[in-house]
Design a protein around this motif. Structure first.
Motif, mmCIF file in Angstrom:
data_model
loop_
_atom_site.group_PDB
_atom_site.id
_atom_site.type_symbol
_atom_site.label_atom_id
_atom_site.label_comp_id
_atom_site.label_asym_id
_atom_site.label_seq_id
_atom_site.Cartn_x
_atom_site.Cartn_y
_atom_site.Cartn_z
ATOM 1 N N UNK A 181 38.924 42.739 38.586
ATOM 2 C CA UNK A 181 38.856 41.280 38.720
ATOM 3 C C UNK A 181 40.164 40.639 38.270
ATOM 4 N N UNK A 182 40.369 39.419 38.701
ATOM 5 C CA UNK A 182 41.665 38.767 38.503
ATOM 6 C C UNK A 182 42.067 38.731 37.039
ATOM 7 N N UNK A 183 41.157 38.328 36.168
ATOM 8 C CA UNK A 183 41.509 38.184 34.752
ATOM 9 C C UNK A 183 41.926 39.523 34.173
ATOM 10 N N UNK A 184 41.135 40.572 34.470
ATOM 11 C CA UNK A 184 41.471 41.895 33.944
ATOM 12 C C UNK A 184 42.748 42.428 34.581
ATOM 13 N N UNK A 185 42.954 42.124 35.881
ATOM 14 C CA UNK A 185 44.190 42.561 36.560
ATOM 15 C C UNK A 185 45.422 41.992 35.888
#
Length: 476
Positions: free
Chosen positions: A242-246
């Motif tokens: 997901x974007x935040x983890x990426x």
């Protein structure tokens, strides 16, 4: 805008107009507007009785602040709805502090933030970009880093494969040399058992040290390959996150990928050192089988010139007028030794000096003297030759011989019963080659001084005299 997104409309209704955050302990005043209790209390500081509404400026008595429990409940519901909406989209995109959607990405702090964080917290002066735009940008950078990393991994695996092949080749060389050493010492084991053990120990030490260095190269390359594979896997997994983890620690990941540099293996020489040298004892043992070899003029090609004592042979300037007897070689420019051997052990040495071409060995008495000569054991020849700096054993196919020091004198040892003809470089007392077969019939020494190559090959082959102390009688 509110009609387009009901959830955002609810979020606006659940937001205090003073602090612009979700209501905390909301109260309603006489004019009907709602505020956080702490916010409206802060507005009334310094006033003992009345305060103006921050929205409509109506006068409000401080004692008329009533808790709005329905609004407080609605705020909690809006928070839960916002969280569920974000999770329903497959992304953890809600600010933990404000329960707001994480729509922005702070470049300075490398973290995702909500609008409230950007406007009223530590990120106010920082450069922020839309979170989707940041995610796309960093995803492209991460994917761009995969190409060089995969290339480095491919190179590392290729180098590791080459090192492993070199180990196999090296072990083959060691095995071949071990068999050669064992074979040589079997001929004289009663005199050289201790020497054999010393030389094998030296070879094993060289094998162990070189193999260890080669294996260390493989280990290092394996470790580098593992690290590269781990980093590639990490990046591939991050690209799917997901974007935040990426975006979490993305610069660190990129930095590690950009700083990857394959450390090539240490160059290890696999040229086997010439550990097998004839000891003084072995040289002395060979002298015990020394025989006085002379040249047979009846077998000499008409182009050859023999010395009066029949110990030297060279190529003449022109063809001599000699009888074409059946024993004479023609057109092959060679000559045989006068001695015939049908058993026992015999050893002789030939001075080759600085000649650039020569052929030496033994042949069957029965070989054809006319026409083309083929140097192979199957045709009755056990010969080693020199051709312009290259030494070969004339097997089928021929075998190149590694020679570290150019021989000026060559020793030839025939062990008829053992079926061996061995050649030695007497300049550095090293073994050149051993033919192994089964002999039958009579054998004779063989000499070919080589064709002329200007003045560089004009010198004769010289049969060395037998030293006075040589035994010469220790054979049948």
């Amino acid at each position: 805008m509110a009609a387009d997104n009901p959830l955002e409309s609810l979020q606006e209704e659940a937001t205090c107009p003073i602090c612009l955050e979700y209501f905390k302990d909301p109260v309603i005043i006489e004019c009907g507007h709602n505020f956080c209790r702490a916010c409206i209390a802060q507005c009334s500081e310094g006033s003992d009785t009345a305060v103006s509404c921050p929205q409509c400026r109506a006068t409000v008595e401080q004692g008329n602040l009533r808790p709005n429990r329905q609004l407080a409940n609605m705020v909690e519901m809006v928070k839960r709805l916002s969280l569920q909406a974000a999770k329903g989209a497959g992304e953890e995109r809600v600010c933990g502090e404000h329960q707001e959607t994480l729509k922005l990405f702070c470049e300075e702090d490398q973290t995702s933030v909500c609008v409230v964080c950007h406007l009223f917290r530590a990120h106010r002066e920082h450069r922020v970009v839309p979170i989707k735009e940041a995610a796309q940008e960093y995803k492209e950078k991460l994917q761009g880093a995969l190409g060089p990393l995969r290339k480095e991994l491919e190179e590392a695996l290729a180098l590791m494969s080459a090192e492993e092949e070199e180990i196999t080749e090296w072990q083959g060389k060691v095995q071949n040399r071990r068999e050669m050493i064992a074979g040589e010492f079997n001929k004289l084991h009663t005199l050289l058992r201790e020497e054999e053990q010393l030389l094998l120990q030296s070879l094993e030490e060289e094998e162990r040290e070189t193999l260890q260095r080669l294996q260390e190269n493989v280990t290092k390359l394996s470790q580098q390959s593992s690290s590269l594979q781990q980093l590639i896997t990490e990046i591939e997994e991050k690209c799917q996150q997901p974007i935040v983890e990426l975006l979490k620690d993305v610069k660190s990941t990129l930095s590690r990928s950009e700083n990857v540099k394959l450390q090539e293996p240490e160059a290890v020489s696999t040229d086997l050192e010439n550990v097998y040298k004839i000891s003084l004892d072995m040289w002395e043992a060979l002298q015990r089988f020394r025989v006085d070899v002379t040249l047979d003029p009846d077998t000499a090609n008409p182009k050859l010139v023999l010395s009066e004592d029949r110990k030297r042979v060279r190529l003449g300037a022109k063809r001599q007028d000699l009888p074409d007897n059946p024993e004479r070689f023609d057109p092959c420019v060679c000559v045989l030794g006068a001695e015939e051997f049908a058993g026992g052990r015999r050893y002789w040495e030939v001075e080759v000096g600085d000649k650039t071409r020569w052929d030496l060995g033994v042949c069957r008495e029965s070989v054809s003297r006319k026409g083309k000569v083929t140097y192979t054991p199957e045709d009755g020849y056990w010969v080693v030759w020199l051709r312009d700096g290259g030494y070969k054993a004339c097997t089928s196919p021929s075998i190149p011989l590694p020679v570290s020091i150019r021989p000026s004198r060559v020793g030839i040892f025939l062990d008829y019963e053992a079926g061996e003809v061995s050649f030695y470089n007497m300049t550095d007392k090293s073994h050149l080659f051993t033919f192994t077969c089964t002999f039958s019939g009579k054998l004779r020494p063989y000499f070919h001084p080589g064709l002329s190559a200007g003045a560089t090959n004009a010198a004769p082959l010289i049969i060395c005299p037998v030293p006075a102390q040589a035994g010469g009688n220790l054979f049948p």
